[in-house]
Scaffold this motif. Structure first.
Motif, mmCIF file in Angstrom:
data_model
loop_
_atom_site.group_PDB
_atom_site.id
_atom_site.type_symbol
_atom_site.label_atom_id
_atom_site.label_comp_id
_atom_site.label_asym_id
_atom_site.label_seq_id
_atom_site.Cartn_x
_atom_site.Cartn_y
_atom_site.Cartn_z
ATOM 1 N N ARG A 1 0.840 -1.218 0.000
ATOM 2 C CA ARG A 1 0.000 0.000 0.000
ATOM 3 C C ARG A 1 0.868 1.259 0.000
ATOM 4 O O ARG A 1 0.558 2.236 -0.701
ATOM 5 N N GLU A 2 1.949 1.254 0.788
ATOM 6 C CA GLU A 2 2.852 2.413 0.835
ATOM 7 C C GLU A 2 3.514 2.644 -0.520
ATOM 8 O O GLU A 2 3.648 3.791 -0.970
ATOM 9 N N LYS A 4 2.333 1.716 -3.511
ATOM 10 C CA LYS A 4 1.312 2.221 -4.442
ATOM 11 C C LYS A 4 1.075 3.714 -4.238
ATOM 12 O O LYS A 4 0.969 4.474 -5.202
ATOM 13 N N LYS A 5 1.000 4.118 -2.968
ATOM 14 C CA LYS A 5 0.756 5.526 -2.658
ATOM 15 C C LYS A 5 1.919 6.390 -3.132
ATOM 16 O O LYS A 5 1.717 7.447 -3.729
ATOM 17 N N ALA A 6 3.148 5.922 -2.908
ATOM 18 C CA ALA A 6 4.320 6.690 -3.322
ATOM 19 C C ALA A 6 4.419 6.771 -4.847
ATOM 20 O O ALA A 6 4.780 7.814 -5.403
ATOM 21 N N ALA A 51 1.870 6.692 -6.905
ATOM 22 C CA ALA A 51 0.810 7.607 -7.339
ATOM 23 C C ALA A 51 1.246 9.055 -7.155
ATOM 24 O O ALA A 51 0.981 9.915 -8.014
ATOM 25 N N GLU A 52 1.936 9.339 -6.060
ATOM 26 C CA GLU A 52 2.423 10.705 -5.809
ATOM 27 C C GLU A 52 3.488 11.097 -6.832
ATOM 28 O O GLU A 52 3.520 12.251 -7.282
#
Length: 98
Positions: free
Chosen positions: A86-87, A89-91, A93-94
Motif C-alpha cells: 500500500r505504501e 502504491k501511494k508513493a 501515485a504521488e
C-alpha cells in the motif's frame, strides 16, 4: 513465529520418507527461509524480510521488491508486506502526479 515465507506464503508440508524396503516414516518439508534485507526503490529505504530462497530468485527476476509486490496477490502476502505494498502504491501515485 511460523515458518512461512512473507512474500509467497510458502508453509511447511508433510510427507513420508520411503526406504529401499518401502517403509514409511513421517517427515516435514520446510521452506528454505532466509533473513534478507531488500531495498525498495520507490520508498528509498531498506526492508528486512524472512523469505524463501525461491522467493528471492523471483524478486530478482521480476526487477526488485516493488515490482514483485505490485504483481503479487494480497492473499499470499503477509500483513507487513500488504502494508508495504500500500505504501509503494501511494508513493508511485504521488510520483506520477508530480
Amino acid at each position: 513465529m511460523t515458518r512461512r515465507c512473507e512474500l509467497t506464503g510458502k508453509l511447511p508440508m508433510s510427507g513420508q520418507l520411503r526406504s529401499h524396503a518401502e517403509n514409511k516414516t513421517k517427515r516435514t518439508f520446510r521452506p528454505n527461509l532466509c533473513n534478507i534485507t531488500l531495498i525498495s526503490d520507490t520508498l528509498q529505504r531498506k526492508v528486512r524480510l524472512r523469505i524463501s530462497a525461491h522467493a528471492l530468485k523471483t524478486v530478482e527476476r521480476r526487477g526488485g521488491l516493488d515490482a514483485f509486490l505490485m504483481k503479487a496477490s494480497d492473499e499470499e502476502l503477509s500483513e507487513r508486506c500488504q502494508k508495504l505494498k500500500r505504501e509503494v502504491k501511494k508513493a508511485q501515485a504521488e510520483q506520477a502526479a508530480a
